[in-house]
Design a protein around this motif. Structure first.
Motif, PDB file in Angstrom:
ATOM      1  N   THR A  94      28.259  66.638  62.313  1.00  0.00           N
ATOM      2  CA  THR A  94      29.276  66.241  63.298  1.00  0.00           C
ATOM      3  C   THR A  94      28.617  65.904  64.626  1.00  0.00           C
ATOM      4  OG1 THR A  94      30.868  67.709  62.245  1.00  0.00           O
ATOM      5  CG2 THR A  94      31.371  66.990  64.485  1.00  0.00           C
ATOM      6  N   GLN A  95      27.707  66.773  65.038  1.00  0.00           N
ATOM      7  CA  GLN A  95      26.993  66.553  66.289  1.00  0.00           C
ATOM      8  C   GLN A  95      26.187  65.255  66.241  1.00  0.00           C
ATOM      9  OE1 GLN A  95      25.048  70.068  67.566  1.00  0.00           O
ATOM     10  NE2 GLN A  95      23.751  69.035  69.054  1.00  0.00           N
TER      11      GLN A  95
ATOM     12  N   GLU B   7      28.385  71.158  60.976  1.00  0.00           N
ATOM     13  CA  GLU B   7      28.462  70.999  62.433  1.00  0.00           C
ATOM     14  C   GLU B   7      27.330  70.120  62.956  1.00  0.00           C
ATOM     15  OE1 GLU B   7      28.531  74.926  64.041  1.00  0.00           O
ATOM     16  OE2 GLU B   7      30.532  75.297  63.173  1.00  0.00           O
ATOM     17  N   LEU B   8      26.162  70.278  62.327  1.00  0.00           N
ATOM     18  CA  LEU B   8      25.007  69.488  62.746  1.00  0.00           C
ATOM     19  C   LEU B   8      25.277  68.003  62.510  1.00  0.00           C
ATOM     20  CD1 LEU B   8      22.585  70.844  63.922  1.00  0.00           C
ATOM     21  CD2 LEU B   8      21.362  70.500  61.804  1.00  0.00           C
TER      22      LEU B   8
ATOM     23  N   GLU C 168      28.579  62.332  66.507  1.00  0.00           N
ATOM     24  CA  GLU C 168      29.073  62.232  67.881  1.00  0.00           C
ATOM     25  C   GLU C 168      28.013  61.628  68.806  1.00  0.00           C
ATOM     26  OE1 GLU C 168      32.358  65.895  68.036  1.00  0.00           O
ATOM     27  OE2 GLU C 168      30.557  65.956  69.263  1.00  0.00           O
ATOM     28  N   ALA C 169      26.759  62.060  68.586  1.00  0.00           N
ATOM     29  CA  ALA C 169      25.677  61.524  69.424  1.00  0.00           C
ATOM     30  C   ALA C 169      25.517  60.022  69.183  1.00  0.00           C
ATOM     31  CB  ALA C 169      24.374  62.257  69.132  1.00  0.00           C
TER      32      ALA C 169
END
Lengths: 354, 354, 354, 354, 354
Positions: free
Chosen positions: B262-263, B259-260, B266-267
């Motif tokens: 992915t984040q 998830e990190l 995305e950022a």
């Protein structure tokens, strides 16, 4: 300060899973509000500690514990222990930069998402961490500060009649999530209205400030997208799960929520495309106006600069300059001037500059 | 020198799988640091050779061998033989342009990724090859040069209490990977902050240097994307694998890591879109200002060029020019001048240029 | 001539599958080079016909027949018959515009792809059809003309020691494909370096020629993408196939090749984005400079045009023009001039044009 | 008012599933039109209440109840109860901003989509909520207001011969949906024609109003996309469903409808791309014309400004200015003027400005 | 008239499946050409009616009936009945705006696609509906008008030798489809060549007409994409089908056809990207030239406007103007002029404007 991704420096080198608030603390003392109700009655309490919630728990009734303030490590650890959280969940709950997600434990379904609110004056969206934990017989919600977003749900509980779906904790969770998603839609609406209102100014009065407004709205939409799009993944994870606490009869409600989120993200994309179009149109209009300005300049300059030269010739002080003493010179001069002016005007009209 | 893809010329025609450093050598002599620990105690050693690591290995304890410097072919070959690497893995480890990837052997899980560091002054990201090999009872990490990125993990090992998860090598691997990913997030944050700080200058002081800064940040983001995006594939390969050494109880940690990442990606996309917007806005602002400049020019020129012509007329030396001897000529001249000026000013105001 | 898709007019109306060269013939006479080797020894021959290759074939050894020149229909038909090609394969091999692909027959695995070479002076990539046919005991390669791309592989065969993987035909095929893909990477590198070198000129010396260079590089990247991207499909088809002649032990090599292609296409996308950014930045810089130019013009014109008018007034020859005879007129004139200049300079500085 | 997403404020805090009209009420009193028919005959009635529809129902015949006006809560609730709707369906039907969707209940298939109509004068598309509920023996359609979109279907029922497919309620539903989709295609056609008609003006007469028209059409296309694209999901859900009331023999009709929707969305994308191209071309043309204007200005100014200076020199009143008394000065002056003009004209021609 | 989507108004309210020509009728009387052949011989006939085709049918031979003109409803209905078409197929065949598709019935495989032809003079692509119906023993093709696209296939049938694949109807269908797709490739080639030929003019002679040509080619490519891209879906549907009449031995031919279509669509995308680049480059070049023009203007104006002022000063008629009577005034005037000119030239050179 970076707004789209927050400081993780505080947590660096920490044992993963340790509960530390990432983000700024928004209130002093956590507030715990409990609603415990069953078809027979409702108790509303403001608690001091999490223990009270456990002790007051009576079987057969639904508890909704709403905690405002997520910065108190002891409180958070206690919650984690009581509810048997997975190791990293607490860290996620306290990291206000956490991407929205759904997580399932043996005794709980946890939803981490954002509460958004829009300040129309300053045109800024502020975001708040929101966690909802659904258990067999309770719902726990965690917010960063007190606000009255969920007042309508509270009112509905207070007025709940016997057969109300609110006596099912999963339906209560749905109602709360629905409230959150509804608030997203309203913010998108508000921003949408502002975007559409720019449209008129785009053509009537395209001043410099408009660019800045366009830019601000574009940034706000990016922020909305970042906060809302992951909620689709959350919903998908929830609906695929076979161990969630949601009863089959409420599946339709979840599907409806999912559609609402789809609609919200589609609206965001639509408005994003629209605001990009606005900028393009603005830019084209600026070029158009530059073109106009230049035409005016060119017409004035092209007409009068040659004429000025003409006048300059006969302003010369040459001793031998035959036209000066010719009687009709001044008349002829004016005729030439008029011919030049008319000729150029025709030329410019043919070029469609006039 | 090309920065996004490095020289493979050195390796051309080589037998595939031969261990040759692709990239520049960053230190003279490889340094080998061993931490060997179990709940009873910890030994920290600086080793001379890989043999020492094998000989000091005591059963029941976890070994973390951290090698700084990956250019020594003999050392690398020895590692490959001891750990029974697949033929091409060594080549990949030594190719500093290798795309991040996860590879599984019978006795190891290998992770190749990048250590990134950002120099805020020169605004450049530098990248270093990082390999982590997880075995049943050990973790091997390979870096291009010494640095103290993993100091917090070392400290946690030094202070580890009995029940610490760090006594599981898979958890140690997770902790190290988490440190790496955390450092990505921090770099993205820093660049994000710089991007957001450009926003103000965009409207207040859009000078030429700004374009270059925008361009530099855009390039850095491309570089980040290239380094970080493949890590998502790496995580997916790892989580899908059924033979990895990660115990089920640590699955949650891997999901969190995923998830990190992915984040982070995305950022990166968000900031990329933002920086593109910046350039668009800048460009629109330049056009706006050109428009302004041209308006000033047009107003000055359109007013004074006709007037100069007018003055020029009466500067002509024609013998017969009746107005010259007319008594009120000069007064009338000024009246005409004022009429022209006022008329044009009204005209320009109507066009909203004033 | 159209460069991205070649003339199929020649083949129109032909029976599909008929072997006709689509594209230009690059050499007169096909050249056939055979390497036949086993751990005991190596024979290198230049052959006259395909029959020789068959007759010299000794069991237990690997044959690599490299044919330069694919325009000879008889030769090609013979190959097709001997190797029992699927009907359309020959046509594909001889169509130099064929999209890269993998095809499997009972007795062969065929790979059609492109050999690329880059001429740095003219900045053009030239493309050549390359076919590799892998059989149980042989490798057949077909090129449009002689070149020494595969010399390193030949050298490795000549120096092969007993246990060399090159005694497996599938490994030989891999080694050849790896050489081809390596050459792709090198071309991308070279172009990448040129793109990055434009960066400096973009800010220091953005002349007109730069646009043309940007355009050329953009076109070359499109050409690379067209040639290389389908190789990913080829690799996927190969790796999914259950009947390919590749042994399991070489699967890692194929995976590595696949990753190399992924990296190549990612680099192409990265450079394409970069060159697009270059064009944007260039365009913004041109606008910036236009703005500069216009400011200079405006400042000069706005200052001196009004002053010229002022001078023009007192150049008029009116008989009654009182200021003319006033003693301090000239002094006052200069004072006014200086006031106007200073006033406008202050005005322009406030607008940040100076 | 925001047009792309409507006001949900009214429904906020409401119990989810409560039937409240979201959107504006378009007529006073709901109108109920019933067609009940079988191969033997047809009855057409205007009803007062939903009860009548139930009571008149005769077995073996098909009923089509068309309700105009969806704002009456009591009526809607009654419908919901009689047809045993899922809890949230009624809310969706009455929310005129509901995304098109397909929903299946035990006793019904419900389709919510949009009726669109285009006003060519004001260039606006108006949208109306349309719901079709298909039961075992009936079709129920709900519209916001009366209109004659479905007249052709009514006529076909009135003229239906024995073997007509219209005696199957599922075919009737198909025929109605087909009519709706056909109306989409017609609107896209109309807008498409307007877009294509802009093309000529783009090159002949690119005035300012064109930008606004381009913008309006772009917005209308966005609105169409938003309304029509979700219908593809609706069709996919319908065709995947195993419990829909559509008989297998009508599957071809559904496939055809699905293709029509695909074609509609493809056309929307095509026209969107086209209108974006229009804006680009327009913008390029504006730049082109600015360039033209500036060339004219530059030619005039560059020729006459130096000449004016020349004339100015000999207008000076210096006592000692030798050329003034020289006899051929005026002749030489004109020769110089002609040389300057010719020289500059040649220069400009070489630069291809003339 | 809208070109990308045709008038469906004619069919509105019609019973779906009714055979009505959508589009314009291109010939008066349908023409029916029959080829009936087997290894023993070939019969070529021009028929009057569909009945003749049925009556002449001899077992064991392949019939290819080619109908030119699809507007005759009776003929079309008869075909539909004889071949037992699905209800909507006839409507699709007669709708010249039908999206390309593959449809399977019990006794036929139907392919609807477009015949395209390109008129290089007017730069327009014209499109014609083409339907191919493959049965067990026959192939039926339907075109809007007579043309000789398929002459090569006819010739091959006429010259077919015993073992020719053309005695299989499925191979005949393939050969016809291949001819159609080949014609697509040729059109793309032609347009591609035109696009590439623009490249030179882009840099040497970027006049206004170029924009229009770029626009026309862009539009043609959109039209090609619309016509050709759905053929990929058609091929996919065909190759996935398990009930098509294609024998396994011809699977390779279908795969080859599929690859050809993939190549065609990739080429379209490539050329689309290229033409967009052309427009960008053109636009940048226009800006570049505007910049040039403005530099020339600025240099001329900035040099001569101040000088004109200077000359203007000494053209003033003040009685008291001391410089006028000073002997070296004129000399000094010229020195000042030269200094100003040289100074400004140096200034402009430093700014790299010269």
């Amino acid at each position: 300060m970076a707004r789209f991704i927050k400081d993780r420096i505080a947590s660096k080198g920490q044992v993963p899973g340790s509960p530390i608030l990432i983000g700024s603390q928004k209130m002093d003392q956590p507030v715990l509000r409990l609603m415990e109700y069953n078809p027979k009655g409702l108790v509303e309490l403001e608690l001091k500690s999490i223990d009270e919630a456990i002790s007051t728990k009576s079987p057969g009734s639904v508890s909704w514990l709403n905690i405002f303030g997520i910065h108190d490590q002891d409180l958070m650890k206690q919650i984690g222990e009581v509810l048997e959280f997975q190791p990293l969940l607490l860290e996620d709950i306290m990291n206000t930069d956490q991407r929205p997600k759904y997580e399932e434990g043996d005794s709980y379904n946890a939803f981490i998402l954002k509460l958004l609110s829009y300040d129309a004056t300053s045109r800024t969206i502020s975001s708040e961490q929101f966690t909802l934990v659904l258990g067999k017989h309770f719902v726990l919600t965690l917010q960063e500060q007190t606000n009255d977003l969920f007042k309508p749900v509270r009112d509905r509980i207070r007025n709940a009649k016997k057969a109300s779906r609110l006596f099912d904790p999963d339906y209560l969770a749905y109602a709360l999530l629905d409230t959150v998603v509804d608030s997203y839609i309203q913010i998108i609406e508000t921003i949408g209205r502002e975007i559409e209102s720019l449209e008129k100014r785009l053509f009537s009065d395209p001043d410099k400030a408009l660019v800045q407004e366009i830019y601000t709205l574009k940034t706000e939409l990016s922020f909305l997208r970042k906060s809302i799009r992951p909620v689709k993944d959350l919903m998908r994870d929830l609906m695929r799960s076979e161990n969630s606490f949601f009863q089959d009869k409420y599946l339709h409600f979840l599907k409806d929520l999912d559609e609402l989120i789809t609609q919200a993200t589609e609206a965001i994309e639509l408005y994003s495309a629209m605001i990009s179009d606005h900028l393009n149109i603005y830019s084209t209009n600026v070029n158009n106006r530059s073109n106009e300005v230049m035409k005016v300049l060119t017409i004035f300059a092209s007409i009068f600069i040659p004429l000025t030269f003409l006048a300059g010739i006969y302003g010369m002080n040459f001793e031998y300059l035959p036209e000066l003493s010719f009687k009709y010179s001044y008349l002829i001069f004016w005729i030439v001037v008029i011919c030049v002016v008319v000729g150029l005007l025709i030329y410019f009209r043919r070029k469609k500059w006039l």
